[in-house]
Write a protein that holds these residues in place. Structure first.
Motif, short mmCIF file in Angstrom:
data_model
loop_
_atom_site.label_atom_id
_atom_site.label_comp_id
_atom_site.label_asym_id
_atom_site.label_seq_id
_atom_site.Cartn_x
_atom_site.Cartn_y
_atom_site.Cartn_z
N PHE A 26 0.84 -1.21 0.00
CA PHE A 26 0.00 0.00 0.00
C PHE A 26 0.87 1.26 0.00
N ILE A 27 1.91 1.26 0.84
CA ILE A 27 2.81 2.42 0.89
C ILE A 27 3.54 2.58 -0.44
N VAL A 28 3.96 1.45 -1.02
CA VAL A 28 4.66 1.51 -2.30
C VAL A 28 3.73 2.04 -3.40
N SER A 29 2.44 1.70 -3.33
CA SER A 29 1.50 2.20 -4.34
C SER A 29 1.40 3.73 -4.29
N ILE A 30 1.46 4.29 -3.09
CA ILE A 30 1.44 5.75 -2.95
C ILE A 30 2.70 6.35 -3.59
N VAL A 31 3.84 5.72 -3.31
CA VAL A 31 5.11 6.21 -3.87
C VAL A 31 5.09 6.12 -5.40
N ILE A 32 4.58 5.00 -5.92
CA ILE A 32 4.52 4.81 -7.38
C ILE A 32 3.65 5.88 -8.02
N PHE A 33 2.45 6.07 -7.48
CA PHE A 33 1.53 7.05 -8.06
C PHE A 33 2.13 8.46 -8.03
N VAL A 35 5.24 8.63 -10.55
CA VAL A 35 4.85 8.59 -11.96
C VAL A 35 4.22 9.90 -12.38
N ASN A 36 3.40 10.48 -11.51
CA ASN A 36 2.74 11.73 -11.87
C ASN A 36 3.66 12.93 -11.78
N MET A 37 4.87 12.74 -11.24
CA MET A 37 5.87 13.81 -11.22
C MET A 37 6.81 13.74 -12.42
N LEU A 38 6.60 12.75 -13.30
CA LEU A 38 7.45 12.65 -14.49
C LEU A 38 7.31 13.91 -15.33
N PRO A 39 8.41 14.40 -15.88
CA PRO A 39 8.32 15.61 -16.73
C PRO A 39 7.58 15.31 -18.02
N GLY A 40 6.93 16.32 -18.55
CA GLY A 40 6.21 16.15 -19.80
C GLY A 40 4.74 15.85 -19.56
N ASP A 41 3.97 15.91 -20.61
CA ASP A 41 2.53 15.69 -20.53
C ASP A 41 2.11 14.84 -21.72
N LEU A 47 -5.42 13.31 -5.55
CA LEU A 47 -5.95 12.41 -4.53
C LEU A 47 -7.14 11.61 -5.08
N THR A 48 -7.99 12.26 -5.84
CA THR A 48 -9.13 11.56 -6.45
C THR A 48 -8.66 10.50 -7.43
N ARG A 49 -7.69 10.87 -8.27
CA ARG A 49 -7.18 9.90 -9.24
C ARG A 49 -6.49 8.73 -8.56
N TYR A 50 -5.81 8.98 -7.42
CA TYR A 50 -5.14 7.88 -6.73
C TYR A 50 -6.15 6.88 -6.19
N PHE A 51 -7.19 7.37 -5.52
CA PHE A 51 -8.15 6.43 -4.93
C PHE A 51 -8.96 5.71 -6.01
N ASP A 60 9.24 1.52 -22.96
CA ASP A 60 8.45 2.14 -24.04
C ASP A 60 7.35 3.02 -23.48
N ALA A 61 6.72 2.59 -22.38
CA ALA A 61 5.63 3.38 -21.78
C ALA A 61 6.16 4.67 -21.17
N VAL A 62 7.34 4.61 -20.56
CA VAL A 62 7.92 5.83 -19.98
C VAL A 62 8.23 6.84 -21.09
N LYS A 63 8.69 6.37 -22.23
CA LYS A 63 9.04 7.28 -23.33
C LYS A 63 7.85 8.12 -23.77
N ILE A 64 6.65 7.50 -23.80
CA ILE A 64 5.48 8.22 -24.30
C ILE A 64 4.56 8.69 -23.17
N ARG A 65 5.06 8.62 -21.91
CA ARG A 65 4.30 9.07 -20.74
C ARG A 65 2.95 8.35 -20.64
N ASP A 66 2.95 7.05 -20.91
CA ASP A 66 1.73 6.24 -20.81
C ASP A 66 1.53 5.86 -19.34
N ILE A 67 0.87 6.73 -18.58
CA ILE A 67 0.81 6.60 -17.13
C ILE A 67 0.19 5.29 -16.65
N PRO A 68 -0.94 4.82 -17.19
CA PRO A 68 -1.50 3.56 -16.68
C PRO A 68 -0.55 2.37 -16.83
N VAL A 69 0.16 2.29 -17.95
CA VAL A 69 1.08 1.17 -18.16
C VAL A 69 2.29 1.29 -17.22
#
Length: 329
Positions: free
Chosen positions: A20-27, A30-36, A65-69, A286-295
């Motif tokens: 659970f703690i790791v899921s918070i760190v991951i989210f 990932v959402n702090m990655l540069p680019g959109d 917070l909404t997107r995380y939950f 490949d997902a990081v290159k194109i900022r594919d957040i769900p993957v």
């Protein structure tokens, strides 16, 4: 047995809390990655209105917070969402069958597990054999050579070892293919042949830890009174180590094997990229290159889950293999 069951339940609860703690760190990471992603697919000429429209369609305009939950709730039900790249592809192509993140990851994860399985089948027996022989002939030429070889391999970056193996086993001596172009429906023999070179690379990386822990654990037990008694009875040195020392050294050996098996699943990114192996590590890059957040989030969660699960397994097996841990005073 109730004491053992209590220890196992405590470990499992700790594992769930850690995940659970790791899921918070991951989210968060990932959402702090540069680019959109919206700006990436629209290009430099994108208008603010078009970017806002795509962000609204993807739910990126919602509070973090909404997107995380929402993501956590979907994750608990096994729904990892739909790839942003797939959404963009479907929009441009005018509909069609939508591929979820799970359907994208499943075959890649199976390929990574196959690579990890082949590597483990080679590395674990090889490391145990080297560790036992090094303990049996400690301070000999064989022991020194083994230590130098394993330390050199673990000190070298994975990509360097990969290119060395490609040079000697694919270019100078074309024994194995340099690229692991695995595809669905490939026969086991051909799949094994194309997987062997990345598996040998990973074997060189993980062997040192297991070999040195096996050697150290056995040498530590060789001065024990029951080992001296076994020697006085006339048992051969190899039989003393295999029958008496090795079973009592299982706890640290199990731990280090589990840690290295976890690395085979979570640390294969570089090796998969070098050999163009279609595993979850290649998909992650490949997902990081194109900022594919769900993957990206799904791959990170799988890496973390596999690492935590194998660590819990090692912890539980260590408890079960050691009477002092099963019955603490």
């Amino acid at each position: 047995m109730p004491g053992v069951l209590k220890i196992i339940l405590q470990r499992l609860a700790l594992g769930v809390l850690t995940l659970f703690i790791v899921s918070i760190v991951i989210f968060t990471a990932v959402n702090m990655l540069p680019g959109d992603f919206a700006e990436l697919i629209l290009g430099q000429g994108a208008t603010p209105e078009a970017v806002a429209s795509i962000r609204r369609d993807l739910g990126l305009d919602q509070p973090a917070l909404t997107r995380y939950f929402e993501w956590l709730g979907d994750m608990l039900t096994g729904n990892l969402g739909t790839s942003f790249a797939q959404l963009n592809f479907q929009t441009n192509m005018g509909g069609g069958e939508m591929k979820t993140v799970v359907s994208q990851i499943a075959p890649r994860f199976a390929n990574t597990m196959f690579l990890a399985g082949v590597t483990a089948a080679i590395a674990v027996p090889f490391a145990l054999m080297l560790g036992i022989l090094s303990a049996l002939y400690r301070n000999s030429v064989f022991d020194r050579f083994t230590n130098i070889f394993t330390l050199s391999s673990i000190s070298s970056p994975e990509f360097f070892l990969a290119y060395i193996l490609i040079l000697f086993l694919a270019v100078l001596n074309p024994i194995l293919p340099s690229l692991s172009n695995i595809y669905e429906g490939m026969g086991f023999g051909e799949r094994l042949q194309k997987t062997l070179l990345p598996a040998l690379t990973l074997t060189l990386v993980v062997t040192a830890h297991m070999m040195r822990m096996t050697r150290a654990a056995i040498i530590n037990l060789l001065a024990s009174p029951y080992i001296e008694m076994a020697r006085l009875k006339g048992m051969s040195p190899m039989r003393v180590i295999v029958k008496h020392a090795l079973p009592n050294a299982l706890a640290p050996i199990i731990n280090v094997i589990a840690l290295n098996l976890a690395y085979l699943i979570t640390g294969v990114v570089v090796v998969e990229v070098v050999f163009v192996y279609p595993g979850i590590g290649q998909l992650f890059v490949d997902a990081v290159k194109i900022r594919d957040i769900p993957v990206v989030q799904a791959c990170c969660l799988i890496f973390a889950g596999a690492y935590i699960l194998l660590n819990l397994t090692a912890d539980i097996l260590s408890v079960l293999s050691n009477p002092r841990l099963r019955h603490p005073k």
